[in-house]
Design a protein around this motif. Structure first.
Motif, PDB file in Angstrom:
ATOM      1  N   GLU A   1       9.121 -10.262   8.051  1.00 16.94           N
ATOM      2  CA  GLU A   1       9.432 -10.149   6.617  1.00 16.94           C
ATOM      3  C   GLU A   1       9.512  -8.687   6.169  1.00 16.94           C
ATOM      4  OE1 GLU A   1       6.605 -13.784   6.948  1.00 16.94           O
ATOM      5  OE2 GLU A   1       7.047 -11.933   8.040  1.00 16.94           O
ATOM      6  N   VAL A   2       8.669  -7.848   6.763  1.00 20.19           N
ATOM      7  CA  VAL A   2       8.691  -6.423   6.422  1.00 20.19           C
ATOM      8  C   VAL A   2       9.936  -5.763   7.012  1.00 20.19           C
ATOM      9  CG1 VAL A   2       7.486  -4.218   6.712  1.00 20.19           C
ATOM     10  CG2 VAL A   2       6.188  -6.295   6.192  1.00 20.19           C
TER      11      VAL A   2
ATOM     12  N   PHE B   1       1.378   3.177  -2.583  1.00 24.70           N
ATOM     13  CA  PHE B   1       1.920   2.118  -1.748  1.00 24.70           C
ATOM     14  C   PHE B   1       1.074   0.852  -1.798  1.00 24.70           C
ATOM     15  CE2 PHE B   1       2.800   0.228   2.535  1.00 24.70           C
ATOM     16  CZ  PHE B   1       4.150  -0.027   2.328  1.00 24.70           C
ATOM     17  N   LEU B   2      -0.244   1.010  -1.810  1.00 27.83           N
ATOM     18  CA  LEU B   2      -1.149  -0.131  -1.903  1.00 27.83           C
ATOM     19  C   LEU B   2      -1.997  -0.011  -3.165  1.00 27.83           C
ATOM     20  CD1 LEU B   2      -2.405  -0.356   1.800  1.00 27.83           C
ATOM     21  CD2 LEU B   2      -0.709  -1.832   0.687  1.00 27.83           C
TER      22      LEU B   2
ATOM     23  N   TYR C   1      -3.674  -4.596   8.963  1.00 29.29           N
ATOM     24  CA  TYR C   1      -2.638  -3.794   8.309  1.00 29.29           C
ATOM     25  C   TYR C   1      -1.455  -3.551   9.248  1.00 29.29           C
ATOM     26  CZ  TYR C   1      -0.231   0.131   6.188  1.00 29.29           C
ATOM     27  OH  TYR C   1       0.736   0.956   5.680  1.00 29.29           O
ATOM     28  N   PHE C   2      -1.744  -3.128  10.477  1.00 22.24           N
ATOM     29  CA  PHE C   2      -0.656  -2.887  11.430  1.00 22.24           C
ATOM     30  C   PHE C   2       0.080  -4.181  11.774  1.00 22.24           C
ATOM     31  CE2 PHE C   2      -2.708   1.227  12.554  1.00 22.24           C
ATOM     32  CZ  PHE C   2      -1.589   2.017  12.395  1.00 22.24           C
ATOM     33  N   LEU C   3      -0.667  -5.271  11.858  1.00 19.22           N
ATOM     34  CA  LEU C   3      -0.043  -6.558  12.137  1.00 19.22           C
ATOM     35  C   LEU C   3       0.930  -6.934  11.015  1.00 19.22           C
ATOM     36  CD1 LEU C   3      -0.625  -8.283  14.649  1.00 19.22           C
ATOM     37  CD2 LEU C   3      -2.042  -9.747  13.209  1.00 19.22           C
ATOM     38  N   ALA C   4       0.513  -6.682   9.777  1.00 19.76           N
ATOM     39  CA  ALA C   4       1.374  -6.984   8.629  1.00 19.76           C
ATOM     40  C   ALA C   4       2.606  -6.087   8.611  1.00 19.76           C
ATOM     41  CB  ALA C   4       0.585  -6.852   7.332  1.00 19.76           C
ATOM     42  N   LEU C   5       2.427  -4.799   8.934  1.00 16.39           N
ATOM     43  CA  LEU C   5       3.582  -3.894   8.978  1.00 16.39           C
ATOM     44  C   LEU C   5       4.617  -4.356   9.994  1.00 16.39           C
ATOM     45  CD1 LEU C   5       2.349  -0.176   8.809  1.00 16.39           C
ATOM     46  CD2 LEU C   5       3.704  -1.416   7.117  1.00 16.39           C
TER      47      LEU C   5
ATOM     48  N   LEU D   1       1.245  -7.804  -0.211  1.00 13.15           N
ATOM     49  CA  LEU D   1       1.268  -6.539  -0.945  1.00 13.15           C
ATOM     50  C   LEU D   1       2.387  -5.621  -0.460  1.00 13.15           C
ATOM     51  CD1 LEU D   1      -2.570  -5.845  -1.116  1.00 13.15           C
ATOM     52  CD2 LEU D   1      -1.087  -6.404  -3.050  1.00 13.15           C
ATOM     53  N   ILE D   2       2.551  -5.525   0.861  1.00 12.58           N
ATOM     54  CA  ILE D   2       3.593  -4.660   1.405  1.00 12.58           C
ATOM     55  C   ILE D   2       4.973  -5.177   1.014  1.00 12.58           C
ATOM     56  CG2 ILE D   2       4.666  -3.857   3.543  1.00 12.58           C
ATOM     57  CD1 ILE D   2       1.810  -3.917   4.783  1.00 12.58           C
ATOM     58  N   CYS D   3       5.198  -6.467   1.169  1.00 11.42           N
ATOM     59  CA  CYS D   3       6.502  -7.033   0.810  1.00 11.42           C
ATOM     60  C   CYS D   3       6.768  -6.873  -0.683  1.00 11.42           C
ATOM     61  CB  CYS D   3       6.562  -8.511   1.208  1.00 11.42           C
ATOM     62  SG  CYS D   3       6.684  -8.800   2.982  1.00 11.42           S
ATOM     63  N   GLY D   4       5.735  -7.093  -1.510  1.00 10.27           N
ATOM     64  CA  GLY D   4       5.905  -6.935  -2.941  1.00 10.27           C
ATOM     65  C   GLY D   4       6.270  -5.519  -3.328  1.00 10.27           C
ATOM     66  N   ARG D   5       5.670  -4.541  -2.645  1.00 13.90           N
ATOM     67  CA  ARG D   5       5.985  -3.137  -2.937  1.00 13.90           C
ATOM     68  C   ARG D   5       7.405  -2.801  -2.508  1.00 13.90           C
ATOM     69  NH1 ARG D   5       6.031   0.293  -5.898  1.00 13.90           N
ATOM     70  NH2 ARG D   5       4.911   2.276  -5.947  1.00 13.90           N
TER      71      ARG D   5
END
Length: 213
Positions: free
Chosen positions: A95-96, A37-38, A87-91, A11-15
């Motif tokens: 890739e982000v 954002f989400l 969420y923090f791990l994904a941020l 979701l973050i990368c797509g945004r």
């Protein structure tokens, strides 16, 4: 990794893929504002997790209350519930960082997996953070600090209560903030990414006047 992490990362990368350097605003210093954002169901789930987390972890927070700031902070991964942890791990995924480099024009960004100065920040009534520059070098890695990202989790917010992020120009002769150039309201599900290079003066110096609850 868990499926929640994978979902957040996608979701973050797509945004972020919807933006490029042409969207990067350099006035008064580099930044971008991304609303919604989400997706709604995801931000609601994250908000519910955060609300429960705040209620159940009050003894864990570091509280700052002095003339410069009034806020609480928690940045210990081991204390986070799975939604916030993921969420923090994904941020912090490479890739982000790659996408943030593309948007900001800053090459070779490295995520701060230790959340030094990051994490969950909580401002209640009277909360504030004086206009400041962030530290320029990470105290553990020695790398230059370059970008912050904020995601607001405060539904039903009235802008009249304050809390917006002020961006200030710099008086280069005195090396201090000059004047408020832009104030970005802290709207629910709004993300702000901004450059923290020297001269990036920012803050919310006026105490928030939201209701006590």
């Amino acid at each position: 990794m868990n499926s929640l992490y994978d979902d957040y990362l996608s979701l973050i990368c797509g945004r972020l893929d919807l933006y490029s350097h042409k969207d990067w605003d350099e006035n008064p210093f580099g930044h971008i504002v991304i609303d919604d954002f989400l997706p709604r169901e995801v931000i609601v789930s994250l908000l519910n997790s955060m609300t429960n987390f705040v209620e159940q972890s009050r003894e864990e927070w570091r509280v700052y209350e002095n003339p410069l700031e009034k806020k609480a902070l928690l940045n210990d991964y081991s204390k986070f519930p799975k939604e916030i942890y993921s969420y923090f791990l994904a941020l912090g995924a490479p890739e982000v960082a790659t996408r943030m480099s593309y948007i900001s024009g800053i090459d070779n960004l490295v995520p701060d997996s230790g959340l030094h100065g990051g994490g969950v920040h909580l401002h209640t009534r009277g909360g504030k953070l004086n206009v400041h520059q962030d530290y320029s070098l990470h105290p553990r890695t020695g790398l230059q600090r370059r970008l912050n990202i904020i995601l607001y989790l405060n539904p039903e917010w009235d802008p009249a209560w304050g809390g917006g992020l002020g961006l200030y120009s710099e008086n280069t002769e005195l090396e201090q903030p000059d004047k408020l150039e832009k104030e970005i309201s802290c709207l629910y599900n709004r993300a702000i990414i901004f450059d923290t290079a020297p001269g990036s003066w920012h803050g919310l110096p006026d105490p928030i006047i939201c209701p006590e609850d």
